[in-house]
Design a protein around this motif. Structure first.
Motif, mmCIF file in Angstrom:
data_model
loop_
_atom_site.group_PDB
_atom_site.id
_atom_site.type_symbol
_atom_site.label_atom_id
_atom_site.label_comp_id
_atom_site.label_asym_id
_atom_site.label_seq_id
_atom_site.Cartn_x
_atom_site.Cartn_y
_atom_site.Cartn_z
ATOM 1 N N PHE A 52 26.476 63.772 29.210
ATOM 2 C CA PHE A 52 27.550 64.421 29.946
ATOM 3 C C PHE A 52 27.540 65.930 29.726
ATOM 4 N N ASP A 53 26.359 66.514 29.659
ATOM 5 C CA ASP A 53 26.241 67.961 29.523
ATOM 6 C C ASP A 53 26.954 68.679 30.660
ATOM 7 N N ALA A 54 27.493 69.854 30.345
ATOM 8 C CA ALA A 54 28.038 70.726 31.388
ATOM 9 C C ALA A 54 26.864 71.418 32.070
ATOM 10 N N ILE A 55 26.637 71.110 33.333
ATOM 11 C CA ILE A 55 25.499 71.649 34.076
ATOM 12 C C ILE A 55 25.978 72.823 34.930
ATOM 13 N N PRO A 56 25.223 73.931 34.987
ATOM 14 C CA PRO A 56 25.623 75.069 35.823
ATOM 15 C C PRO A 56 25.869 74.647 37.272
ATOM 16 N N LEU A 57 26.926 75.159 37.863
ATOM 17 C CA LEU A 57 27.290 74.770 39.231
ATOM 18 C C LEU A 57 26.199 75.066 40.261
ATOM 19 N N PRO A 58 25.502 76.222 40.181
ATOM 20 C CA PRO A 58 24.428 76.452 41.161
ATOM 21 C C PRO A 58 23.336 75.384 41.097
ATOM 22 N N MET A 59 23.014 74.933 39.878
ATOM 23 C CA MET A 59 22.017 73.885 39.741
ATOM 24 C C MET A 59 22.514 72.582 40.348
ATOM 25 N N LEU A 60 23.763 72.226 40.074
ATOM 26 C CA LEU A 60 24.329 71.006 40.634
ATOM 27 C C LEU A 60 24.359 71.058 42.157
ATOM 28 N N GLY A 61 24.717 72.232 42.693
ATOM 29 C CA GLY A 61 24.770 72.387 44.149
ATOM 30 C C GLY A 61 23.395 72.219 44.780
ATOM 31 N N GLY A 62 22.389 72.814 44.138
ATOM 32 C CA GLY A 62 21.034 72.697 44.659
ATOM 33 C C GLY A 62 20.531 71.267 44.609
ATOM 34 N N LEU A 63 20.797 70.572 43.505
ATOM 35 C CA LEU A 63 20.371 69.181 43.373
ATOM 36 C C LEU A 63 21.111 68.274 44.359
ATOM 37 N N ALA A 64 22.380 68.567 44.605
ATOM 38 C CA ALA A 64 23.140 67.776 45.570
ATOM 39 C C ALA A 64 22.561 67.949 46.974
#
Length: 281
Positions: A16-28
């Motif tokens: 449950f690491d806190a992942i940077p939002l830009p990375m999450l957005g790109g992966l989504a």
């Protein structure tokens, strides 16, 4: 699939690491596209696996997280096809059950046997499927002659393909769709619909075993699952409206893309060596 791209910042994420939002957005965003492609012809992992490796997940985390978000995509597509009346769930209960058993066995065996030997076989199989789809005029939106009973399919091909997905996986959607057309005589649209139900079964089974291993990165997996769900919804709607016109070219492209990925990434593959011998420089 097991090697991170050059320059990737490989590290081990906690669940449950806190992942940077830009990375999450790109992966989504990658997951939306993958879900769209996967719901039509399969091959979504070609997009998601390299993206997850590039984000820094370990190979084990990548495979586990990809199975999680992929199961949401196949569930989304399955739900859409069931509601549209393209899936006969009652008749396919035996095939679903044996696919589950096969996937469970494959997920167990892969933990003790290296599946890399399949990389030499799979490209030839996928190229054969691509050629068959291209030259076969009967692959369309009409049901064809049935060569195998559903009971026989449930006892043979369903557990075998389920085992393959739990053990290795690439090209599963394409293999299922062509098997359902050629053996059960289904139209391409019905075959695609039923293949998603069976693929969801094998995906969900694999996720269960990855849960036990604690390899899933939940923050990334659940974020990508939302994208995969949306993309699969859009792709399945396109299948229902366009049918074979969209499925056939996508099926061919998925087979060729998976073959290219495997061959180029594996210098020991016979096709890779043949290409190098033709163009040594």
């Amino acid at each position: 699939y097991g090697v991170a791209p050059e320059g990737a910042s490989q590290r081990i994420f906690n669940m449950f690491d806190a992942i940077p939002l830009p990375m999450l957005g790109g992966l989504a965003a990658v997951a939306v596209l993958a879900g769209f492609v996967d719901s039509i012809a399969g091959g979504g992992g070609l997009l998601c696996v390299p993206a997850l490796l590039a984000a820094g997940l370990s190979p084990a985390q990548t495979l586990a997280t990809n199975k999680l978000q992929g199961s949401f995509g196949t569930f989304s597509a399955s739900l859409k096809f069931v509601r549209a009346g393209q899936v006969d769930l009652r008749r396919f209960v035996p095939a679903i059950a044996t696919t589950f058993l096969g996937a469970a066995a494959g997920s167990l065996v892969v933990q003790v046997i290296d599946p890399s030997f399949l990389k030499e076989i799979l490209p030839f199989l996928l190229l054969t499927i691509a050629l068959y789809v291209l030259v076969s005029p009967q692959l369309g939106d009409r049901d064809q002659h049935q060569r195998l009973s559903l009971g026989a399919f449930s006892l043979t091909l369903a557990p075998l393909l389920g085992f393959y997905d739990g053990f290795f996986g690439p090209g599963m959607g394409s293999l299922l769709a062509v098997a359902l057309v050629t053996l059960l005589g289904q139209s391409l649209t019905k075959a695609t619909a039923h293949s998603k139900v069976l693929n969801f079964t094998s995906n969900a089974t694999s996720v269960g075993f990855f849960l036990l291993g604690g390899q899933i990165v939940w923050t990334i997996g659940l974020t990508m699952a939302v994208g995969q769900f949306i993309g699969a919804r859009l792709g399945s709607q396109l299948v229902l409206s366009k049918g074979a016109k969209i499925i056939k070219p996508c099926l061919v492209m998925a087979c060729l893309a998976i073959t290219t990925k495997i061959v180029l990434a594996d210098p020991t593959n016979p096709l890779h060596r043949a290409i190098v011998s033709l163009w040594p420089n």
